[in-house]
Design a protein around this motif. Structure first.
Motif, short mmCIF file in Angstrom:
data_model
loop_
_atom_site.label_atom_id
_atom_site.label_comp_id
_atom_site.label_asym_id
_atom_site.label_seq_id
_atom_site.Cartn_x
_atom_site.Cartn_y
_atom_site.Cartn_z
N GLU A 1 53.72 50.12 85.79
CA GLU A 1 53.17 51.41 85.33
C GLU A 1 53.91 52.55 86.02
O GLU A 1 53.92 52.64 87.26
CB GLU A 1 51.69 51.52 85.63
CG GLU A 1 51.12 52.80 85.02
CD GLU A 1 49.66 53.02 85.34
OE1 GLU A 1 49.00 53.71 84.55
OE2 GLU A 1 49.18 52.51 86.37
N THR B 1 57.73 50.46 81.90
CA THR B 1 56.52 49.97 81.25
C THR B 1 56.78 48.65 80.55
O THR B 1 55.98 47.70 80.64
CB THR B 1 56.00 51.01 80.25
OG1 THR B 1 55.74 52.24 80.93
CG2 THR B 1 54.70 50.54 79.61
N TYR C 1 61.65 52.36 87.31
CA TYR C 1 60.84 53.48 87.76
C TYR C 1 61.61 54.35 88.76
O TYR C 1 61.59 55.58 88.67
CB TYR C 1 59.55 52.98 88.41
CG TYR C 1 58.67 54.11 88.92
CD1 TYR C 1 57.95 54.90 88.03
CD2 TYR C 1 58.59 54.39 90.28
CE1 TYR C 1 57.16 55.94 88.49
CE2 TYR C 1 57.81 55.42 90.75
CZ TYR C 1 57.09 56.20 89.85
OH TYR C 1 56.32 57.24 90.31
N SER D 1 46.48 62.14 82.48
CA SER D 1 47.20 60.92 82.89
C SER D 1 46.95 60.59 84.35
O SER D 1 46.67 59.43 84.69
CB SER D 1 48.69 61.08 82.64
OG SER D 1 48.99 61.18 81.27
N ALA E 1 44.98 57.32 85.93
CA ALA E 1 45.65 56.44 86.89
C ALA E 1 44.85 56.31 88.18
O ALA E 1 44.75 55.21 88.76
CB ALA E 1 47.05 56.96 87.18
#
Length: 536
Positions: free
Chosen positions: A305, A300, A277, A326, A330
């Motif tokens: 996430e 992922t 990430y 999105s 979230a």
């Protein structure tokens, strides 16, 4: 003898040498002390399987000798090692073995160690008070037996529980207390590494970057003094990359996270997803959108996430609607409090882009509420920036400028150049909406200079446009653009009518049409929109 040389190497924290010497001796020939040294050294050089095997052998030997306390201690460490590898079923089996051999009456440090997994389980299930009670119980046992490692684990768990309960001051005090014990050398090497990484992660989640940077530097020094140590280097490097990015050392951050990802990949470490990430975030802000998407995909796959980065990536790709969906999803799913600030800040940016001013204002207000209960200047600056963006979008320019100047001053004081430049862009838009084109150009120019030095490609291109690049008509007519340009100069309807030789009624009609076409409700919001979309 190999054992004597290994003891010297162990004392000097030359873990690879100690492991090499002890692993050459059959387990049956090693003393209890050497078995423990072998297990610790094996774990620290990344030989987890050998570490578990050594603790298992020690467990059996202690069990046969009716040494229940030592057997239970070995069972805990075998379980711990397996937990770190993600082998939770095997770890659970070892914990049950430890509890079984210990029975109900024997009072010893192992009873406290066996409470630590229960502390972690309570924290994972959001039972913060239960975790606190268990940690205090383990701490009492540590105090009675003067066990430094158990004291470190219990104090860490107590601090984490207090933070989860909303007691930031109390939680941070416990974390500082355990870090003092670690830095003074009171705690063993395995527990020290665990505490370092856990405390730094907590600080980052609290947006306490100063404290995180201090402890990350200490961890880096600790690792450098023990070059053989494997388990903590990868996660340490991820945190270091995050801090380098915040400080504006993007080249260093890229190199550091690449090293972290390599270290964490084989075998896969629980922090691998975070490394992917972070790699994606750096690619996104530098404008390599394909690489960012690939990194988020890998995050992922590793169980992390990639939010809010993935939603912001969708916005940069031009799909603001998908980005809004999105980030909304979230936020609805974000049960952990530390996840919300970053998501809320991104939600404000995305909702402003889709002209959802109400949604942006709601997200900014929640972020302000969180910041009001925090001691973090970073969090307060995030909240001020977000509220300034929402107010600017709603046409409340003066109030927006107050918030944005507060954010900008804090970013500069914290030496966070990218955030400073982002606030400068909004300040420029606010100046433009107020008719102060000279100050707007100054703010845009300052932002552009920072973005260029960082290599922030997408932000640099936007700053170039705002500073006087390409201008287009968009949905507006030529006359509507003329009226809007005069509004941007701060002129009244009377002055615009006089300049264009039309009636004030016609000026109002052009403005009404402009508001409808741009989806805004005020002059200030129309000017901001026009600058952001290359209309002026």
């Amino acid at each position: 003898m190999a054992e004597a040389a290994a003891a010297d190497a162990f004392a000097e924290r030359a873990w690879a040498v100690a492991y090499r010497l002890l692993s050459q001796v059959p387990l049956a020939d090693l003393t209890h002390t050497d078995l423990d040294r072998l297990a610790v050294a094996a774990y620290l050089v990344g030989e987890d399987g050998e570490a578990v095997a050594a603790w298992e052998h020690a467990y059996k030997r202690h069990t046969c000798a009716a040494e229940q306390a030592e057997a239970a201690r070995c069972a805990f460490w075998a379980a711990f090692c397996l937990m770190m590898r993600g082998q939770m079923a095997h770890a659970g089996g070892w914990l049950r073995r430890g509890q079984s051999v210990l029975g109900h009456d024997l009072d010893c440090p192992a009873r406290g160690y066996l409470l630590i997994p229960a502390v972690l389980a309570a924290l994972d299930s959001d039972d913060a008070d239960g975790a606190r009670r268990l940690a205090v119980q383990a701490g009492d046992i540590a105090g009675r037996f003067r066990d430094a490692d158990l004291a470190a684990f219990s104090t860490l768990g107590h601090g984490q529980a207090l933070l989860a309960m909303g007691d930031e001051a109390g939680g941070l005090a416990r974390l500082d207390e355990v870090m003092l014990a670690v830095c003074s050398g009171e705690v063993g090497p395995i527990a020290s590494g665990i505490v370092y990484c856990a405390v730094i992660l907590e600080c980052l989640q609290l947006f306490d970057l100063a404290r995180a940077a201090e402890w990350t530097a200490a961890l880096d020094e600790w690792c450098r003094a023990q070059p053989d140590v494997v388990p903590y280097r990868g996660q340490c490097s991820v945190h270091q990359s995050q801090l380098q990015q915040a400080a504006g050392d993007w080249a260093g951050a890229v190199a550091t996270v690449a090293d972290a990802r390599n270290r964490l990949s084989d075998p896969p470490h629980p922090a691998l997803g975070l490394a992917c990430y972070q790699e994606g975030e750096l690619c996104r802000v530098r404008g390599d959108l394909k690489a960012a998407a690939d990194a988020y995909r890998e995050a992922t796959r590793a169980g992390y996430e990639p939010m809010p980065g993935f939603a912001l990536l969708e916005l940069q790709r031009g799909d603001a609607t998908s980005a809004a969906v999105s980030i909304g999803r979230a936020l609805r799913e974000a049960g952990q409090p530390f996840r919300r600030p970053g998501l809320l800040a991104a939600a404000v940016e995305i909702r402003v882009a889709v002209s959802d001013v109400t949604g942006a204002t709601e997200a900014a207000a929640e972020l302000v509420s969180i910041a009001d209960h925090s001691s973090s200047p970073v969090l307060r600056a995030m909240a001020a920036h977000a509220m300034g963006a929402a107010l600017l979008a709603s046409g409340q320019t003066t109030d927006a400028m107050v918030q944005l100047r507060e954010a900008s001053a804090t970013w500069q004081r914290l030496s966070m150049p990218y955030e400073t430049a982002r606030s400068a862009v909004l300040l420029g838009l606010g100046c433009a909406a107020s008719g102060d084109s000279a100050s707007a150009a100054l703010e845009f120019g300052n932002a552009r200079s920072i973005f260029e030095s960082l290599g922030a490609g997408p932000d640099l291109r936007r700053a170039d446009r705002l500073a006087g690049g390409h201008v287009g008509r968009g949905p507006l007519s030529v006359r509507e653009l003329e009226v809007l340009a005069l509004v941007a100069e701060g002129r009244t309807s009377r002055a615009i009518a006089s300049s264009l030789r039309i009636s004030q009624h016609t000026v109002r009609r052009h403005l009404e049409n402009t508001f409808a076409k741009l989806g805004v409700t005020s002059r200030a919001a129309a000017v901001v929109y026009a600058y952001e979309h290359d209309l002026l």
